[in-house]
Design a protein around this motif. Sequence first.
Motif, PDB file in Angstrom:
ATOM      1  N   HIS A   1       0.826  -1.208   0.000  1.00 45.37           N
ATOM      2  CA  HIS A   1       0.000   0.000   0.000  1.00 45.37           C
ATOM      3  C   HIS A   1       0.860   1.258   0.000  1.00 45.37           C
ATOM      4  CE1 HIS A   1      -3.254   2.772   0.999  1.00 45.37           C
ATOM      5  NE2 HIS A   1      -2.505   3.230   1.995  1.00 45.37           N
ATOM      6  N   LEU A   2       1.938   1.263   0.782  1.00 42.40           N
ATOM      7  CA  LEU A   2       2.758   2.464   0.922  1.00 42.40           C
ATOM      8  C   LEU A   2       3.722   2.669  -0.237  1.00 42.40           C
ATOM      9  CD1 LEU A   2       3.675   2.256   4.716  1.00 42.40           C
ATOM     10  CD2 LEU A   2       2.125   3.891   3.646  1.00 42.40           C
ATOM     11  N   PHE A   3       4.284   1.572  -0.757  1.00 42.16           N
ATOM     12  CA  PHE A   3       5.383   1.702  -1.705  1.00 42.16           C
ATOM     13  C   PHE A   3       5.039   1.204  -3.105  1.00 42.16           C
ATOM     14  CE2 PHE A   3       7.271   0.968   2.570  1.00 42.16           C
ATOM     15  CZ  PHE A   3       7.717   2.263   2.779  1.00 42.16           C
ATOM     16  N   GLY A   4       3.819   0.740  -3.291  1.00 41.51           N
ATOM     17  CA  GLY A   4       3.345   0.430  -4.633  1.00 41.51           C
ATOM     18  C   GLY A   4       3.916  -0.809  -5.272  1.00 41.51           C
ATOM     19  N   GLY A   5       4.388  -1.749  -4.500  1.00 33.29           N
ATOM     20  CA  GLY A   5       4.917  -2.982  -5.069  1.00 33.29           C
ATOM     21  C   GLY A   5       4.958  -4.082  -4.033  1.00 33.29           C
ATOM     22  N   ALA A   6       5.170  -5.309  -4.498  1.00 33.30           N
ATOM     23  CA  ALA A   6       5.227  -6.446  -3.594  1.00 33.30           C
ATOM     24  C   ALA A   6       6.602  -6.541  -2.936  1.00 33.30           C
ATOM     25  CB  ALA A   6       4.910  -7.737  -4.351  1.00 33.30           C
ATOM     26  N   LEU A   7       6.686  -7.344  -1.884  1.00 33.53           N
ATOM     27  CA  LEU A   7       7.920  -7.513  -1.136  1.00 33.53           C
ATOM     28  C   LEU A   7       8.910  -8.459  -1.806  1.00 33.53           C
ATOM     29  CD1 LEU A   7       6.954  -7.777   2.655  1.00 33.53           C
ATOM     30  CD2 LEU A   7       8.792  -6.386   1.703  1.00 33.53           C
ATOM     31  N   GLY A   8       8.562  -8.985  -2.976  1.00 34.87           N
ATOM     32  CA  GLY A   8       9.325 -10.057  -3.573  1.00 34.87           C
ATOM     33  C   GLY A   8      10.833  -9.894  -3.570  1.00 34.87           C
ATOM     34  N   ASP A   9      11.337  -8.714  -3.944  1.00 40.62           N
ATOM     35  CA  ASP A   9      12.779  -8.493  -4.040  1.00 40.62           C
ATOM     36  C   ASP A   9      13.355  -7.805  -2.810  1.00 40.62           C
ATOM     37  OD1 ASP A   9      12.826  -9.631  -6.579  1.00 40.62           O
ATOM     38  OD2 ASP A   9      12.352  -7.726  -7.544  1.00 40.62           O
ATOM     39  N   TRP A  10      12.595  -7.817  -1.732  1.00 41.07           N
ATOM     40  CA  TRP A  10      13.039  -7.188  -0.492  1.00 41.07           C
ATOM     41  C   TRP A  10      13.052  -8.232   0.621  1.00 41.07           C
ATOM     42  CZ3 TRP A  10      13.973  -1.780  -0.172  1.00 41.07           C
ATOM     43  CH2 TRP A  10      13.656  -1.075  -1.328  1.00 41.07           C
ATOM     44  N   ARG A  11      13.956  -8.057   1.572  1.00 34.10           N
ATOM     45  CA  ARG A  11      14.026  -8.947   2.730  1.00 34.10           C
ATOM     46  C   ARG A  11      13.459  -8.208   3.951  1.00 34.10           C
ATOM     47  NH1 ARG A  11      19.547 -12.085   3.805  1.00 34.10           N
ATOM     48  NH2 ARG A  11      19.224 -12.403   1.543  1.00 34.10           N
ATOM     49  N   LEU A  12      12.484  -8.801   4.584  1.00 31.51           N
ATOM     50  CA  LEU A  12      11.702  -8.168   5.649  1.00 31.51           C
ATOM     51  C   LEU A  12      12.225  -8.530   7.028  1.00 31.51           C
ATOM     52  CD1 LEU A  12       9.047  -6.730   6.683  1.00 31.51           C
ATOM     53  CD2 LEU A  12       7.942  -8.971   6.435  1.00 31.51           C
ATOM     54  N   SER A  13      12.221  -7.557   7.934  1.00 31.34           N
ATOM     55  CA  SER A  13      12.459  -7.787   9.362  1.00 31.34           C
ATOM     56  C   SER A  13      11.575  -6.819  10.139  1.00 31.34           C
ATOM     57  CB  SER A  13      13.935  -7.579   9.733  1.00 31.34           C
ATOM     58  OG  SER A  13      14.324  -6.240   9.474  1.00 31.34           O
ATOM     59  N   ALA A  14      11.300  -7.122  11.393  1.00 31.55           N
ATOM     60  CA  ALA A  14      10.376  -6.274  12.153  1.00 31.55           C
ATOM     61  C   ALA A  14      10.476  -6.565  13.640  1.00 31.55           C
ATOM     62  CB  ALA A  14       8.934  -6.482  11.679  1.00 31.55           C
ATOM     63  N   ASP A  15       9.969  -5.638  14.455  1.00 35.93           N
ATOM     64  CA  ASP A  15       9.764  -5.851  15.886  1.00 35.93           C
ATOM     65  C   ASP A  15       8.385  -6.474  16.071  1.00 35.93           C
ATOM     66  OD1 ASP A  15      12.218  -4.742  16.630  1.00 35.93           O
ATOM     67  OD2 ASP A  15      11.399  -2.724  16.709  1.00 35.93           O
ATOM     68  N   TRP A  16       8.238  -7.706  15.685  1.00 29.79           N
ATOM     69  CA  TRP A  16       6.932  -8.350  15.638  1.00 29.79           C
ATOM     70  C   TRP A  16       6.193  -8.239  16.964  1.00 29.79           C
ATOM     71  CZ3 TRP A  16       6.174  -9.136  10.747  1.00 29.79           C
ATOM     72  CH2 TRP A  16       7.230  -9.504   9.909  1.00 29.79           C
ATOM     73  N   ASP A  17       4.943  -7.809  16.904  1.00 30.36           N
ATOM     74  CA  ASP A  17       4.127  -7.634  18.110  1.00 30.36           C
ATOM     75  C   ASP A  17       2.666  -7.814  17.725  1.00 30.36           C
ATOM     76  OD1 ASP A  17       2.787  -6.751  20.439  1.00 30.36           O
ATOM     77  OD2 ASP A  17       4.438  -5.383  20.920  1.00 30.36           O
ATOM     78  N   ALA A  18       2.010  -8.776  18.348  1.00 32.28           N
ATOM     79  CA  ALA A  18       0.605  -9.038  18.030  1.00 32.28           C
ATOM     80  C   ALA A  18      -0.344  -8.152  18.813  1.00 32.28           C
ATOM     81  CB  ALA A  18       0.277 -10.511  18.315  1.00 32.28           C
ATOM     82  N   ALA A  19       0.199  -7.365  19.772  1.00 32.23           N
ATOM     83  CA  ALA A  19      -0.666  -6.584  20.646  1.00 32.23           C
ATOM     84  C   ALA A  19      -0.736  -5.112  20.284  1.00 32.23           C
ATOM     85  CB  ALA A  19      -0.198  -6.727  22.100  1.00 32.23           C
ATOM     86  N   ARG A  20       0.313  -4.572  19.649  1.00 33.07           N
ATOM     87  CA  ARG A  20       0.333  -3.145  19.326  1.00 33.07           C
ATOM     88  C   ARG A  20       1.102  -2.915  18.036  1.00 33.07           C
ATOM     89  NH1 ARG A  20       3.414  -3.386  24.067  1.00 33.07           N
ATOM     90  NH2 ARG A  20       1.667  -2.426  25.181  1.00 33.07           N
ATOM     91  N   PRO A  21       0.935  -1.746  17.402  1.00 34.28           N
ATOM     92  CA  PRO A  21       1.653  -1.454  16.163  1.00 34.28           C
ATOM     93  C   PRO A  21       3.167  -1.564  16.342  1.00 34.28           C
ATOM     94  CG  PRO A  21      -0.113   0.121  16.498  1.00 34.28           C
ATOM     95  CD  PRO A  21      -0.018  -0.674  17.768  1.00 34.28           C
ATOM     96  N   PHE A  22       3.840  -2.035  15.292  1.00 37.36           N
ATOM     97  CA  PHE A  22       5.281  -2.258  15.377  1.00 37.36           C
ATOM     98  C   PHE A  22       5.974  -1.703  14.132  1.00 37.36           C
ATOM     99  CE2 PHE A  22       3.232  -6.086  13.689  1.00 37.36           C
ATOM    100  CZ  PHE A  22       3.931  -6.315  12.505  1.00 37.36           C
ATOM    101  N   LEU A  23       7.294  -1.561  14.244  1.00 37.47           N
ATOM    102  CA  LEU A  23       8.114  -1.025  13.160  1.00 37.47           C
ATOM    103  C   LEU A  23       8.616  -2.173  12.292  1.00 37.47           C
ATOM    104  CD1 LEU A  23       9.582   1.439  11.883  1.00 37.47           C
ATOM    105  CD2 LEU A  23      11.490   0.962  13.444  1.00 37.47           C
ATOM    106  N   ALA A  24       8.480  -2.028  10.982  1.00 35.38           N
ATOM    107  CA  ALA A  24       8.980  -3.002  10.030  1.00 35.38           C
ATOM    108  C   ALA A  24      10.009  -2.336   9.118  1.00 35.38           C
ATOM    109  CB  ALA A  24       7.843  -3.587   9.193  1.00 35.38           C
ATOM    110  N   ALA A  25      10.938  -3.130   8.631  1.00 29.15           N
ATOM    111  CA  ALA A  25      11.977  -2.637   7.730  1.00 29.15           C
ATOM    112  C   ALA A  25      12.216  -3.672   6.644  1.00 29.15           C
ATOM    113  CB  ALA A  25      13.270  -2.366   8.492  1.00 29.15           C
TER     114      ALA A  25
END
Length: 273
Positions: free
Chosen positions: A102-126
């Motif tokens: 939604h934000l960057f107009g493309g799929a994650l296919g060529d990117w490697r994802l990491s994040a401060d995963w949290d099921a209870a509150r919003p978190f930062l992803a990179a």
Amino acid sequence: MRRRIGQSLRIGLAAHGAALVRTGRMLGGEPLALAERHADLTAPDGIVNAVGALFADDLAPAGWPVTVVLADELVRLWQVAPPPGASRMGDLQAAAALRFQHLFGGALGDWRLSADWDAARPFLAAAAPASLLAQLESAARTHRFHLVEVVPQFVAAMNAWRRERRSGAWFGLVQGGVLSLAAYEGRSLAAVRTAVIPDGADRDWLEAHVAREALRVGVGRPERLQLCGAAPSGWASSIGRLKFACTLFESDASEGQQGWTELARLARTGSAA
């Protein structure tokens, strides 16, 4: 280059070049800038060549632990709200992927994802380009150093100052004429925003900018802003400034910032020393 106990290397990578810094916890632990090269890192093999150039002056890195700090221009950072009732990692990963699209107009296919995963509150992803990480892994094999971490600069800064951050305060980084802000609503991350700092930007500009960002994100203006990096000293709190307090962990006039280039500051971001 002989390594002593507690020492490590940090490489800062930006689109226009790279820098090498040595850090350590012994003998005062002051970071030391070792090398810097300007080149187009977005070109094919640009990162491999730039890293090799850093070690051209008899700075053999074999056996050294190396952390790579990526300029935020090379990565994508965004806030993810966990879906209601999320209970599996797959739910969080899917939410992060959808938000990225939604934000960057493309799929994650060529990117490697990491994040401060949290099921209870919003978190930062990179996310970092997979091709960039592949080049770093190739450089590590070629020069026989241990690639222990690859981290966006903003994430490195947030981690470095985590213990100093106050609940409800916004956190920011000033680097290369850009202000990056993590806006919070209470303890929850509301958004990550970046803006170019205009020439001569004073405290009035900062207050107006923070007010605009609060409106755009849909949260209240913070009571405190905590900034690191080369922030103008005039942004610090002073008598008569009542809209919000502003704490500078560092500043453009501080001893720790003087004499350091932007690339070297990038490399040292997040270092313990």
